[in-house]
Structures are given as structure tokens and as C-alpha cells.
Design a protein around this motif. Structure first.
Motif, mmCIF file in Angstrom:
data_model
loop_
_atom_site.group_PDB
_atom_site.id
_atom_site.type_symbol
_atom_site.label_atom_id
_atom_site.label_comp_id
_atom_site.label_asym_id
_atom_site.label_seq_id
_atom_site.Cartn_x
_atom_site.Cartn_y
_atom_site.Cartn_z
ATOM 1 N N GLY A 50 0.705 -1.141 -0.139
ATOM 2 C CA GLY A 50 -0.029 -0.030 -0.218
ATOM 3 C C GLY A 50 0.964 1.243 -0.078
ATOM 4 N N ASN A 51 0.226 2.441 0.176
ATOM 5 C CA ASN A 51 0.869 3.631 0.130
ATOM 6 C C ASN A 51 0.569 4.539 1.469
ATOM 7 N N ASN A 52 0.414 3.773 2.571
ATOM 8 C CA ASN A 52 0.353 4.388 4.114
ATOM 9 C C ASN A 52 1.550 4.200 4.695
ATOM 10 N N THR A 53 1.883 5.092 5.538
ATOM 11 C CA THR A 53 2.986 5.101 6.400
ATOM 12 C C THR A 53 2.430 5.527 7.720
ATOM 13 N N LEU A 54 2.947 4.551 8.802
ATOM 14 C CA LEU A 54 2.628 4.565 10.167
ATOM 15 C C LEU A 54 3.966 4.778 10.945
ATOM 16 N N THR A 55 4.136 5.986 11.491
ATOM 17 C CA THR A 55 5.170 6.312 12.521
ATOM 18 C C THR A 55 4.590 6.535 13.871
ATOM 19 N N GLY A 56 5.679 6.264 14.609
ATOM 20 C CA GLY A 56 5.138 6.648 16.078
ATOM 21 C C GLY A 56 6.397 6.786 17.052
ATOM 22 N N GLN A 57 5.782 6.916 18.377
ATOM 23 C CA GLN A 57 6.931 6.701 19.473
ATOM 24 C C GLN A 57 5.967 6.317 20.653
ATOM 25 N N ALA A 58 6.921 5.466 21.298
ATOM 26 C CA ALA A 58 6.111 4.537 22.544
ATOM 27 C C ALA A 58 6.968 4.931 23.796
ATOM 28 N N PHE A 59 6.376 5.346 24.974
ATOM 29 C CA PHE A 59 7.091 5.655 26.101
ATOM 30 C C PHE A 59 5.898 5.628 27.155
ATOM 31 N N LEU A 60 6.746 5.424 28.479
ATOM 32 C CA LEU A 60 6.148 5.644 29.748
ATOM 33 C C LEU A 60 6.791 6.599 30.710
ATOM 34 N N ARG A 61 6.184 7.159 31.669
ATOM 35 C CA ARG A 61 6.801 7.791 32.714
ATOM 36 C C ARG A 61 7.016 6.928 34.032
ATOM 37 N N THR A 62 8.227 7.088 34.508
ATOM 38 C CA THR A 62 8.162 6.374 35.911
ATOM 39 C C THR A 62 7.776 7.069 37.010
ATOM 40 N N MET A 63 7.547 6.744 38.206
ATOM 41 C CA MET A 63 6.843 7.339 39.340
ATOM 42 C C MET A 63 7.584 8.660 39.609
ATOM 43 N N GLY A 64 8.793 8.551 39.198
ATOM 44 C CA GLY A 64 9.525 9.811 39.542
ATOM 45 C C GLY A 64 9.745 10.752 38.410
ATOM 46 N N LEU A 164 1.587 -1.473 25.753
ATOM 47 C CA LEU A 164 0.730 -0.591 25.070
ATOM 48 C C LEU A 164 -0.085 -1.036 23.900
ATOM 49 N N MET A 165 -1.074 -0.750 23.688
ATOM 50 C CA MET A 165 -2.013 -1.289 22.502
ATOM 51 C C MET A 165 -3.084 -0.052 21.875
ATOM 52 N N GLN A 166 -2.952 0.141 20.761
ATOM 53 C CA GLN A 166 -3.786 0.898 20.120
ATOM 54 C C GLN A 166 -4.394 0.556 18.764
ATOM 55 N N LYS A 167 -5.767 0.853 18.506
ATOM 56 C CA LYS A 167 -6.193 0.593 17.244
ATOM 57 C C LYS A 167 -5.844 1.742 16.275
ATOM 58 N N VAL A 168 -5.586 1.412 14.894
ATOM 59 C CA VAL A 168 -5.061 2.569 14.148
ATOM 60 C C VAL A 168 -6.013 2.295 12.856
ATOM 61 N N ARG A 169 -6.350 3.188 12.403
ATOM 62 C CA ARG A 169 -7.235 3.146 10.850
ATOM 63 C C ARG A 169 -6.143 3.998 9.786
ATOM 64 N N LEU A 170 -5.901 3.366 8.766
ATOM 65 C CA LEU A 170 -5.259 4.077 7.530
ATOM 66 C C LEU A 170 -5.709 3.915 6.521
ATOM 67 N N SER A 171 -5.910 4.958 5.637
ATOM 68 C CA SER A 171 -6.312 5.040 4.205
ATOM 69 C C SER A 171 -5.614 6.149 3.369
ATOM 70 N N GLY A 172 -5.893 5.883 2.007
ATOM 71 C CA GLY A 172 -5.513 6.987 1.014
ATOM 72 C C GLY A 172 -4.133 7.751 1.075
ATOM 73 N N GLY A 173 -3.192 6.712 1.324
ATOM 74 C CA GLY A 173 -1.867 7.494 1.065
ATOM 75 C C GLY A 173 -1.587 8.240 2.440
ATOM 76 N N GLU A 174 -2.242 7.869 3.384
ATOM 77 C CA GLU A 174 -1.780 8.748 4.785
ATOM 78 C C GLU A 174 -0.360 8.398 5.296
ATOM 79 N N LYS A 175 0.027 9.479 5.898
ATOM 80 C CA LYS A 175 1.274 9.305 6.609
ATOM 81 C C LYS A 175 0.874 9.762 8.220
ATOM 82 N N ARG A 176 0.564 8.890 9.095
ATOM 83 C CA ARG A 176 0.062 9.009 10.341
ATOM 84 C C ARG A 176 1.200 8.729 11.346
ATOM 85 N N GLU A 177 1.132 9.645 12.664
ATOM 86 C CA GLU A 177 1.935 9.571 13.499
ATOM 87 C C GLU A 177 1.114 9.141 14.745
ATOM 88 N N VAL A 178 1.704 8.291 15.766
ATOM 89 C CA VAL A 178 0.793 7.777 16.707
ATOM 90 C C VAL A 178 1.799 7.798 17.882
#
Length: 182
Positions: A50-64, A164-178
Motif C-alpha cells: 500500500g501507500n500508507n505510512t505509520l510512524t510513532g513513538q512509545a514511552f512511559l513515565r516512571t513514578m519519579g 501498550l496497544m492502540q487501534k489505528v486506521r489508515l487510508s488514502g496514502g496517509e502518513k500517520r503518527e501515533v
């Protein structure tokens, strides 16, 4: 909340060598009978370029307040189907967005019936870079489950963080960041 505290106390006791009997029984097997079977035709679109791109970053914060990323961890993309939705809901409690702490996740031994081996052929994988960033390219349009883990170790307490889990929808040559966080 009581269950989570109990799991944390058991895990801490196991790490420091107290009450070894509960360490052996901390992991429980749960059988989940799925209503649907895996149908490769339902997700055949996933194998197409396809022609869609999914980029992103995953992180958590400690109690500190320290930011911990998914650096070096696998990131998975699974096409949404009746079968994958049932599996994801059994693991994460819903099919939209979720966090499961690492101790609960590792202690959750789920046996799926039916458990299709072919299902695992419909998974794309990449790895988080040193900054906790990831990228999937040439994706066909559709709905996906995206997930990774962010974990670190605290002396005496052991592994912290979770999946961590998330549902993502892509369409139409989308460049999506999550951003995956909790």
C-alpha cells in the motif's frame, strides 16, 4: 486494585526469595474460547503493498517522572478481524487503546481455542530505535492493532512498565503518527 497489589507483592516476594510456593503458582492459565475462527480471506488485504505510512513513538513515565521509551523493543502491527479482535480483547480488556502492566501481562498465560497458527503469518514487525520511535511503510489501507512494550527494571521490585496497544486506521496514502503512552 486488590488483585494488582497482590500480584506486585507476590512478584516482590519472589524476587527477594520469600514465599517460594506462591512464586511457582503466580502464573495462571486461562482458557478463552473464541467465537470466531481465523479467516485469512478476511485479512488478505494485509499482504498487499500500500501507500500508507505509520510512524510513532512509545514511552512511559516512571513514578519519579523519568521518560522510558520502547528502545530496542519489537513493535507489532496486526490487521483487525473478528478473530484478532477477540484475541486482543481477551489480552487487553478492550480493542481501542490499552495498557497492561508487565507483571500482569507476563503472568497471564492465555490459551486460545481455536488457536490458529496461520494468524501469526499476518503480523508485521519493526523495532523501536534508540529514541523509542518506529516506522511501518507501504501499508495498505485498513484497521490495525499496534502494540509494543516499554519495560525497565527497578532493584528489588524487578520489571516495571508494560504493554501498550492502540487501534489505528489508515487510508488514502496517509502518513500517520501515533504516540503510544499511558
Amino acid at each position: 486494585m486488590k488483585k494488582r497489589i497482590s500480584v506486585l507483592i507476590t512478584a516482590a516476594a519472589c524476587l527477594i526469595g520469600i514465599n517460594l510456593t506462591s512464586c511457582a503458582t503466580a502464573q495462571r492459565e486461562v482458557t478463552v474460547h473464541l467465537h470466531s475462527s481465523f479467516n485469512p480471506k478476511e485479512v488478505a488485504w494485509f499482504k498487499k503493498k500500500g501507500n500508507n505510512t505509520l510512524t510513532g513513538q512509545a514511552f512511559l513515565r516512571t513514578m519519579g517522572g523519568q521518560v522510558i521509551t520502547c528502545a530496542g523493543q519489537d513493535v507489532y502491527l496486526i490487521p483487525v478481524s473478528k478473530y484478532s479482535s477477540e484475541r486482543i480483547k481477551a489480552i487487553y480488556g478492550n480493542t481501542t487503546k490499552a495498557f497492561v502492566d508487565i507483571l500482569s501481562y507476563r503472568n497471564k498465560n492465555i490459551k486460545f481455542i481455536p488457536d490458529s497458527k496461520e494468524y501469526f503469518k499476518f503480523i508485521k514487525k519493526t523495532i523501536c530505535d534508540a529514541n523509542g520511535r518506529f516506522k511501518f511503510t507501504n501499508l495498505p489501507g485498513g484497521e490495525y492493532f499496534l502494540f509494543t512494550q516499554v519495560v525497565w527494571t527497578v532493584p528489588v521490585l524487578g520489571p516495571q512498565g508494560g504493554v501498550l496497544m492502540q487501534k489505528v486506521r489508515l487510508s488514502g496514502g496517509e502518513k500517520r503518527e501515533v504516540i503510544l503512552t499511558y
